[in-house]
Design a protein around this motif. Sequence first.
Motif, PDB file in Angstrom:
ATOM      1  N   ALA A  40      19.410-107.066 -72.342  1.00 45.80           N
ATOM      2  CA  ALA A  40      19.846-107.061 -73.513  1.00 45.80           C
ATOM      3  C   ALA A  40      20.343-106.084 -75.218  1.00 45.80           C
ATOM      4  CB  ALA A  40      19.438-109.192 -74.279  1.00 45.80           C
ATOM      5  N   THR A  41      19.219-105.724 -75.643  1.00 42.01           N
ATOM      6  CA  THR A  41      19.206-104.782 -76.284  1.00 42.01           C
ATOM      7  C   THR A  41      19.198-103.129 -75.755  1.00 42.01           C
ATOM      8  OG1 THR A  41      16.555-104.070 -76.295  1.00 42.01           O
ATOM      9  CG2 THR A  41      17.754-106.018 -77.856  1.00 42.01           C
ATOM     10  N   ALA A  42      19.852-102.175 -76.098  1.00 42.03           N
ATOM     11  CA  ALA A  42      19.724-100.945 -76.267  1.00 42.03           C
ATOM     12  C   ALA A  42      19.048 -99.636 -77.352  1.00 42.03           C
ATOM     13  CB  ALA A  42      20.798-100.074 -76.292  1.00 42.03           C
ATOM     14  N   GLY A  43      17.825 -99.370 -76.621  1.00 42.21           N
ATOM     15  CA  GLY A  43      17.396 -97.899 -78.035  1.00 42.21           C
ATOM     16  C   GLY A  43      17.748 -96.964 -77.046  1.00 42.21           C
ATOM     17  N   LEU A  44      18.177 -96.569 -78.228  1.00 37.63           N
ATOM     18  CA  LEU A  44      18.660 -94.477 -77.891  1.00 37.63           C
ATOM     19  C   LEU A  44      17.578 -93.243 -78.540  1.00 37.63           C
ATOM     20  CD1 LEU A  44      21.000 -96.226 -77.519  1.00 37.63           C
ATOM     21  CD2 LEU A  44      22.326 -94.310 -77.758  1.00 37.63           C
ATOM     22  N   CYS A  45      17.071 -92.946 -77.075  1.00 41.52           N
ATOM     23  CA  CYS A  45      16.088 -91.595 -78.214  1.00 41.52           C
ATOM     24  C   CYS A  45      16.377 -90.142 -77.839  1.00 41.52           C
ATOM     25  CB  CYS A  45      14.514 -90.981 -77.043  1.00 41.52           C
ATOM     26  SG  CYS A  45      13.791 -93.028 -77.955  1.00 41.52           S
ATOM     27  N   TYR A  46      16.908 -89.644 -78.854  1.00 45.46           N
ATOM     28  CA  TYR A  46      17.259 -87.798 -78.425  1.00 45.46           C
ATOM     29  C   TYR A  46      16.502 -87.309 -78.894  1.00 45.46           C
ATOM     30  CZ  TYR A  46      21.396 -84.528 -79.628  1.00 45.46           C
ATOM     31  OH  TYR A  46      22.013 -82.822 -79.173  1.00 45.46           O
ATOM     32  N   TYR A  47      15.980 -86.462 -76.950  1.00 45.78           N
ATOM     33  CA  TYR A  47      14.840 -85.404 -77.299  1.00 45.78           C
ATOM     34  C   TYR A  47      16.141 -84.329 -77.847  1.00 45.78           C
ATOM     35  CZ  TYR A  47      12.259 -89.354 -75.709  1.00 45.78           C
ATOM     36  OH  TYR A  47      11.678 -90.261 -75.652  1.00 45.78           O
ATOM     37  N   ARG A  48      15.612 -83.435 -78.908  1.00 49.47           N
ATOM     38  CA  ARG A  48      16.525 -81.634 -79.211  1.00 49.47           C
ATOM     39  C   ARG A  48      15.973 -81.220 -78.999  1.00 49.47           C
ATOM     40  NH1 ARG A  48      15.461 -83.855 -85.803  1.00 49.47           N
ATOM     41  NH2 ARG A  48      13.765 -84.321 -84.141  1.00 49.47           N
ATOM     42  N   ASP A  49      14.546 -81.014 -78.366  1.00 49.85           N
ATOM     43  CA  ASP A  49      14.042 -79.450 -77.464  1.00 49.85           C
ATOM     44  C   ASP A  49      12.973 -79.938 -77.419  1.00 49.85           C
ATOM     45  OD1 ASP A  49      12.192 -79.285 -80.295  1.00 49.85           O
ATOM     46  OD2 ASP A  49      14.105 -77.970 -81.203  1.00 49.85           O
ATOM     47  N   GLY A  50      11.979 -79.274 -76.919  1.00 50.80           N
ATOM     48  CA  GLY A  50      10.860 -79.261 -76.024  1.00 50.80           C
ATOM     49  C   GLY A  50       9.413 -79.537 -77.104  1.00 50.80           C
ATOM     50  N   ARG A  51       9.913 -80.115 -78.205  1.00 49.98           N
ATOM     51  CA  ARG A  51       9.372 -80.125 -79.363  1.00 49.98           C
ATOM     52  C   ARG A  51       9.496 -81.939 -79.129  1.00 49.98           C
ATOM     53  NH1 ARG A  51      11.452 -76.023 -83.183  1.00 49.98           N
ATOM     54  NH2 ARG A  51      13.126 -76.662 -82.675  1.00 49.98           N
ATOM     55  N   ASP A  52       9.881 -82.220 -79.394  1.00 51.17           N
ATOM     56  CA  ASP A  52      10.074 -83.531 -78.964  1.00 51.17           C
ATOM     57  C   ASP A  52       9.472 -84.635 -78.276  1.00 51.17           C
ATOM     58  OD1 ASP A  52      11.956 -83.861 -82.075  1.00 51.17           O
ATOM     59  OD2 ASP A  52      13.856 -83.701 -80.767  1.00 51.17           O
ATOM     60  N   SER A  53       9.177 -85.467 -78.297  1.00 47.98           N
ATOM     61  CA  SER A  53       8.517 -86.084 -77.748  1.00 47.98           C
ATOM     62  C   SER A  53       7.901 -87.758 -77.225  1.00 47.98           C
ATOM     63  CB  SER A  53       6.905 -85.438 -77.783  1.00 47.98           C
ATOM     64  OG  SER A  53       6.059 -85.974 -78.605  1.00 47.98           O
ATOM     65  N   VAL A  54       7.363 -88.344 -76.710  1.00 45.00           N
ATOM     66  CA  VAL A  54       7.078 -89.498 -77.339  1.00 45.00           C
ATOM     67  C   VAL A  54       5.645 -89.875 -76.558  1.00 45.00           C
ATOM     68  CG1 VAL A  54       8.102 -90.746 -75.458  1.00 45.00           C
ATOM     69  CG2 VAL A  54       7.509 -92.094 -77.190  1.00 45.00           C
ATOM     70  N   ALA A  55       5.073 -90.650 -76.933  1.00 40.65           N
ATOM     71  CA  ALA A  55       3.728 -90.244 -77.160  1.00 40.65           C
ATOM     72  C   ALA A  55       2.844 -91.678 -75.869  1.00 40.65           C
ATOM     73  CB  ALA A  55       2.601 -90.735 -77.797  1.00 40.65           C
ATOM     74  N   TRP A  56       1.816 -91.720 -75.294  1.00 39.95           N
ATOM     75  CA  TRP A  56       1.880 -92.703 -74.184  1.00 39.95           C
ATOM     76  C   TRP A  56       2.047 -94.042 -75.150  1.00 39.95           C
ATOM     77  CZ3 TRP A  56       1.656 -91.113 -69.332  1.00 39.95           C
ATOM     78  CH2 TRP A  56       0.994 -89.921 -68.875  1.00 39.95           C
ATOM     79  N   HIS A  57       2.131 -95.093 -74.383  1.00 43.16           N
ATOM     80  CA  HIS A  57       2.444 -96.296 -74.153  1.00 43.16           C
ATOM     81  C   HIS A  57       3.454 -97.133 -73.691  1.00 43.16           C
ATOM     82  CE1 HIS A  57       6.296 -94.991 -74.993  1.00 43.16           C
ATOM     83  NE2 HIS A  57       7.264 -96.444 -75.020  1.00 43.16           N
ATOM     84  N   GLY A  58       2.981 -98.878 -73.729  1.00 45.62           N
ATOM     85  CA  GLY A  58       4.139 -99.416 -72.801  1.00 45.62           C
ATOM     86  C   GLY A  58       4.493-100.474 -73.299  1.00 45.62           C
ATOM     87  N   ASP A  59       5.703-101.091 -73.174  1.00 50.15           N
ATOM     88  CA  ASP A  59       6.835-102.154 -73.443  1.00 50.15           C
ATOM     89  C   ASP A  59       6.108-103.075 -73.683  1.00 50.15           C
ATOM     90  OD1 ASP A  59       8.045 -98.612 -74.383  1.00 50.15           O
ATOM     91  OD2 ASP A  59       9.529 -99.877 -73.144  1.00 50.15           O
TER      92      ASP A  59
END
Length: 208
Positions: free
Chosen positions: A110-129
Amino acid sequence: MAMHLQGSLFDQSDDLRLAPLDGIRRRELGAGAWIDLLPGWLTGADELFARLAEEVPWLAERRQMYEQVVDVPRLLAYYGADDALPHPVLAEARAALTAHYAAELGEPFATAGLCYYRDGRDSVAWHGDRIGRGARENTMVAILSVGDPRDLALRPRRGGDSLRFPLGHGDLIVMGGSCQRTWDHAVPKSTRAVGPRISIQFRPQGVR
């Protein structure tokens, strides 16, 4: 020991097309968890990346971290079930995934989440949805990646080897079964020179 999926060849076509999903391949992770992989599902992914990077109203969020407020290391956008997606091919992708996984999903993406990783400094930590789901309830998340490949890492919550999948240029990964309950995933920071990437996460209503 980390294991790797061969990344897609550079996407040179501007013709935005989705391949049939019958080419998808499943990998069982144990304890009811699995992932499906389809490299290069979207042809013309570099054109879509350019459109999204320029036209999506990206948000730079800040978050409380212990005793200070810090920048979230990526740009974000979110489209609810009633929102128009930023490109028609994403609505086509969501519909195709809902139809393909209808028996296992039990509800539409139903939904769409967008993430923009601009370079190697961008990230997302360990998680579960898991937000919006009970402790024993499975859910499914499908991720389409455009732009340069970045590693999506997965690790079992009870310990064990991690897996890494370099995803970009139209690659698709679907995490299903108990994966969101029994595994965590992340996009680690990179010390290598990496280009920008956008990931589109399709989820059932209420899952974040």
